[in-house]
Design a protein around this motif. Sequence first.
Motif, PDB file in Angstrom:
ATOM      1  N   SER A   1      29.722   0.341   8.600  1.00  0.00           N
ATOM      2  CA  SER A   1      30.665  -1.342   8.277  1.00  0.00           C
ATOM      3  C   SER A   1      31.919  -0.815   7.378  1.00  0.00           C
ATOM      4  O   SER A   1      32.219  -0.248   6.442  1.00  0.00           O
TER       5      SER A   1
ATOM      6  N   LEU B   1      33.054  -2.604   4.483  1.00  0.00           N
ATOM      7  CA  LEU B   1      32.612  -3.163   3.430  1.00  0.00           C
ATOM      8  C   LEU B   1      31.604  -1.383   2.797  1.00  0.00           C
ATOM      9  O   LEU B   1      31.579  -1.949   1.761  1.00  0.00           O
ATOM     10  N   CYS B   2      32.125  -0.401   3.880  1.00  0.00           N
ATOM     11  CA  CYS B   2      31.491   0.987   2.820  1.00  0.00           C
ATOM     12  C   CYS B   2      32.472   0.846   1.864  1.00  0.00           C
ATOM     13  O   CYS B   2      33.933   0.839   1.773  1.00  0.00           O
ATOM     14  N   GLN B   3      32.281   1.526   0.377  1.00  0.00           N
ATOM     15  CA  GLN B   3      33.255   2.111  -0.101  1.00  0.00           C
ATOM     16  C   GLN B   3      32.785   3.270  -1.310  1.00  0.00           C
ATOM     17  O   GLN B   3      31.333   3.083  -1.606  1.00  0.00           O
TER      18      GLN B   3
ATOM     19  N   TRP C   1      21.441  -3.197   9.831  1.00  0.00           N
ATOM     20  CA  TRP C   1      22.176  -2.607   8.898  1.00  0.00           C
ATOM     21  C   TRP C   1      21.443  -1.807   8.209  1.00  0.00           C
ATOM     22  O   TRP C   1      20.171  -1.624   7.817  1.00  0.00           O
TER      23      TRP C   1
ATOM     24  N   THR D   1      23.066  -8.555   7.585  1.00  0.00           N
ATOM     25  CA  THR D   1      24.672  -8.456   7.264  1.00  0.00           C
ATOM     26  C   THR D   1      24.636  -7.126   6.767  1.00  0.00           C
ATOM     27  O   THR D   1      24.153  -7.012   5.746  1.00  0.00           O
ATOM     28  N   ASP D   2      25.766  -6.935   7.242  1.00  0.00           N
ATOM     29  CA  ASP D   2      27.284  -5.699   5.681  1.00  0.00           C
ATOM     30  C   ASP D   2      26.360  -7.001   4.799  1.00  0.00           C
ATOM     31  O   ASP D   2      26.471  -5.500   3.652  1.00  0.00           O
ATOM     32  N   ALA D   3      27.209  -7.370   4.681  1.00  0.00           N
ATOM     33  CA  ALA D   3      27.479  -8.090   3.141  1.00  0.00           C
ATOM     34  C   ALA D   3      25.785  -8.617   2.489  1.00  0.00           C
ATOM     35  O   ALA D   3      26.306  -8.474   1.659  1.00  0.00           O
ATOM     36  N   GLU D   4      24.998  -8.210   2.987  1.00  0.00           N
ATOM     37  CA  GLU D   4      23.539  -8.497   2.409  1.00  0.00           C
ATOM     38  C   GLU D   4      23.503  -7.284   1.750  1.00  0.00           C
ATOM     39  O   GLU D   4      23.438  -7.132   1.131  1.00  0.00           O
TER      40      GLU D   4
ATOM     41  N   LEU E   1      25.848  -5.239   0.830  1.00  0.00           N
ATOM     42  CA  LEU E   1      27.032  -3.840   0.430  1.00  0.00           C
ATOM     43  C   LEU E   1      26.353  -5.363  -1.273  1.00  0.00           C
ATOM     44  O   LEU E   1      26.298  -5.334  -2.176  1.00  0.00           O
ATOM     45  N   ASP E   2      26.095  -6.662  -0.899  1.00  0.00           N
ATOM     46  CA  ASP E   2      25.799  -6.874  -2.050  1.00  0.00           C
ATOM     47  C   ASP E   2      24.083  -6.610  -3.005  1.00  0.00           C
ATOM     48  O   ASP E   2      24.079  -6.249  -3.929  1.00  0.00           O
ATOM     49  N   GLU E   3      23.253  -5.682  -1.872  1.00  0.00           N
ATOM     50  CA  GLU E   3      21.604  -5.606  -2.933  1.00  0.00           C
ATOM     51  C   GLU E   3      22.405  -4.192  -2.558  1.00  0.00           C
ATOM     52  O   GLU E   3      21.665  -3.740  -4.568  1.00  0.00           O
TER      53      GLU E   3
END
Length: 80
Positions: A10, A12-14, A35, A55-58, A60-62
């Motif tokens: 993703s 969104l990886c960080q 994901w 989703t990848d956003a879910e 990341l939020d977790e």
Amino acid sequence: MTDAVEYIQSPLCQHYTADGLTVSIDIYRTEDSNWILEIVDADNNSTVWEDHFETDAEALDEALDALKQEGIHAFVGTFG
């Protein structure tokens, strides 16, 4: 013969830093899966969620919620 599994990473990886410690938030999947969320510390110890995310956003939020609620120390160090 072994078929190598290719992972899609993703965007969104960080990295996440708190209390002088840094972990990597890795979010990835295969072409046929949802994901996967993994948090990895500097010594390559990892925590992988059993549940996968739509989703990848879910994912990341977790990860961010867990890091804020449990603290970064819960994800750093030797496990086992």
